[in-house]
Design an enzyme around this catalytic site. Structure first.
Site, short mmCIF file in Angstrom:
data_model
loop_
_atom_site.label_atom_id
_atom_site.label_comp_id
_atom_site.label_asym_id
_atom_site.label_seq_id
_atom_site.Cartn_x
_atom_site.Cartn_y
_atom_site.Cartn_z
NE ARG A 182 -2.53 0.98 3.54
CZ ARG A 182 -3.22 0.71 4.64
NH1 ARG A 182 -4.48 0.33 4.56
NH2 ARG A 182 -2.65 0.82 5.82
CE LYS B 86 -2.17 4.67 7.37
NZ LYS B 86 -3.36 5.26 7.94
CD GLU C 8 -11.65 5.98 4.80
OE1 GLU C 8 -11.17 5.07 5.47
OE2 GLU C 8 -11.05 6.53 3.86
N1 PLP Z 1 -9.05 4.50 6.84
C1 PLP Z 1 -8.25 5.49 7.24
C2 PLP Z 1 -8.59 6.86 6.80
C3 PLP Z 1 -7.15 5.21 8.05
O1 PLP Z 1 -6.34 6.18 8.46
C4 PLP Z 1 -6.89 3.90 8.45
C5 PLP Z 1 -5.74 3.58 9.28
O2 PLP Z 1 -4.78 3.06 8.85
C6 PLP Z 1 -7.76 2.89 8.01
C7 PLP Z 1 -8.83 3.23 7.21
C8 PLP Z 1 -7.54 1.48 8.40
O3 PLP Z 1 -6.54 0.89 7.65
P1 PLP Z 1 -5.70 -0.32 8.22
O4 PLP Z 1 -6.66 -1.34 8.65
O5 PLP Z 1 -4.89 -0.76 7.06
O6 PLP Z 1 -4.90 0.21 9.34
C1 COI Z 2 -3.74 3.44 11.70
O1 COI Z 2 -4.73 2.86 12.12
O2 COI Z 2 -2.65 2.90 11.60
C2 COI Z 2 -3.80 4.82 11.29
O3 COI Z 2 -2.93 5.26 10.60
C3 COI Z 2 -4.90 5.67 11.74
C4 COI Z 2 -4.42 6.94 12.31
C5 COI Z 2 -5.58 7.85 12.35
C6 COI Z 2 -3.79 6.74 13.66
#
Ligand code: PLP
Ligand code: COI
Length: 343
Positions: free
Chosen positions: A82, A184, A220
């Site tokens: 990612r 991200k 989200e």
């Molecule tokens: N959506 C957003 C905007 C986020 O910042 C995060 C955090 O990482 C997620 C979703 C969840 O992603 P992940 O499960 O890969 O941490």
């Molecule tokens: C994560 O869950 O790793 C994120 O980056 C979310 C952040 C808002 C702390």
């Protein structure tokens, strides 16, 4: 190895510098060999690309101590991929995926004393990131970049741990159609600062964003994806091109289908369905949040209360949370390739 003397059970989600971090530089068109560093500070030129035009991408993942005392990471290959995609979208040189995973290993090994012990509920949160280092003044990508990974021991993202939270529907948008919501990048979070500050000031834990084009579909929250359970017990997963492809969400969908025998419905979810009380449980999911149940949503004064209530996580979210944490902590057998053992 002796663990650091921290109050592990009472950690919050906050930054605390630990012994070692990983640093690699991109210069003259190539990534240099990276190394561990003792220095938590970054010194930048006043005109560095990241400071002027926000050229930055990042990741978040965790290191866990398992039941049998090993230290592991959860699907770091997906974070590597990612971040590679995020960097490409930002015209930044992507950090090689195999080196990303190797660097995660090095950082965790060097900071093993900071990985919270099993059973404390805490983890070592890892934050890989890359930013434009050299100066730019006309709008253009920087020439040189820095990739770093630091770690910080953390507890729950939301105060109260798994107690249901109250969120609101935001008046602001987070991501535009054909924009950057699917990667991200720090800029997406800058977009959400005003909304999160005002949400907190009004007593809400997070914002739910609707799709910017029509404001009819659930996207989200500021830092996590959203999940619903409908009246038939089906896991309903909002699908959109403008949300982050959460690794936790993708893993939970697999867990729900293969471990819990749930039906999965991944599709656009209309806000009207939420207003019409079509769902019996709601939660947000992400690395930091794991699964946090949503008990109540406030849409400009219209209150949606989920039957699961404000005291306890609902039964389906509870099973998903326990199974995922069980996999991460080595209590439940993991699907092939999900757990990278480090120590
Ligand atoms: N959506 C957003 C905007 C986020 O910042 C995060 C955090 O990482 C997620 C979703 C969840 O992603 P992940 O499960 O890969 O941490
Ligand atoms: C994560 O869950 O790793 C994120 O980056 C979310 C952040 C808002 C702390």
């Amino acid at each position: 190895m002796e663990k650091k003397n921290l109050d592990w059970e009472n950690l919050t989600f906050s930054y605390q510098p630990i012994d070692k971090r990983y640093v690699a530089m991109y210069k003259d068109g190539a990534w240099q060999e990276g190394e561990l560093s003792d220095d938590p500070n970054v010194v930048l030129n006043e005109c560095a690309g990241v400071l002027q035009y926000a050229q930055q991408v990042f990741e978040g993942l965790k290191a866990y101590t398992t039941k049998d005392g090993h230290i592991v990471c959860f699907r770091p290959d997906l974070n590597a991929r990612r971040m590679y995609d995020s960097a490409q979208r930002m015209e930044m040189p992507p950090y090689p995926k195999d080196k990303f995973v190797e660097a995660i290993k090095e950082v965790v090994q060097a900071n093993a004393a900071w990985v919270p012990p099993y059973g404390t509920g805490a983890t070592l949160y890892l934050r890989p990131y890359e930013f434009g280092y050299s100066s730019v003044i006309g709008v253009a990508p920087a020439k040189d970049y820095e990739f770093r990974i630091f770690g910080t021991p953390v507890g729950p993202y939301f105060k109260g741990g798994v107690k249901p939270i109250t969120v609101r529907v935001s008046d602001f948008d987070r991501a535009a159609p054909r924009g950057t919501g699917h990667i991200k990048a720090g800029l997406n979070y800058a977009m959400s600062m005003h909304a999160i500050v005002t949400a907190h000031a009004e007593g809400f834990a997070e914002n739910i964003y609707l799709d910017a084009a029509t404001r009819t579909k659930v996207e989200e929250t500021g830092g996590a994806n959203i999940l619903f359970v409908d009246q038939d017990g089906t896991l309903v997963v909002p699908k959109s091109d403008t949300i982050l492809p959460s690794i936790t969400r993708r893993s939970l969908v697999y867990v729900a289908e293969h471990y819990l025998n749930l039906k999965i419905d991944e599709r656009p979810v209309y806000w009207q369905e939420v207003l019409d009380h079509k769902f019996v449980e709601c939660g947000l999911c992400g690395t930091a949040a794991v699964i946090s149940p949503i008990g109540r949503i406030n849409d400009h004064g219209t209150i949606i209360d989920f039957p699961s209530g404000m005291e306890e996580i609902g039964p389906v979210m509870k099973k998903m949370r326990e199974t995922l944490l069980g996999i991460q902590m080595g209590e439940v057998e993991a699907p092939e390739g999900w757990i990278m053992r480090i120590l």
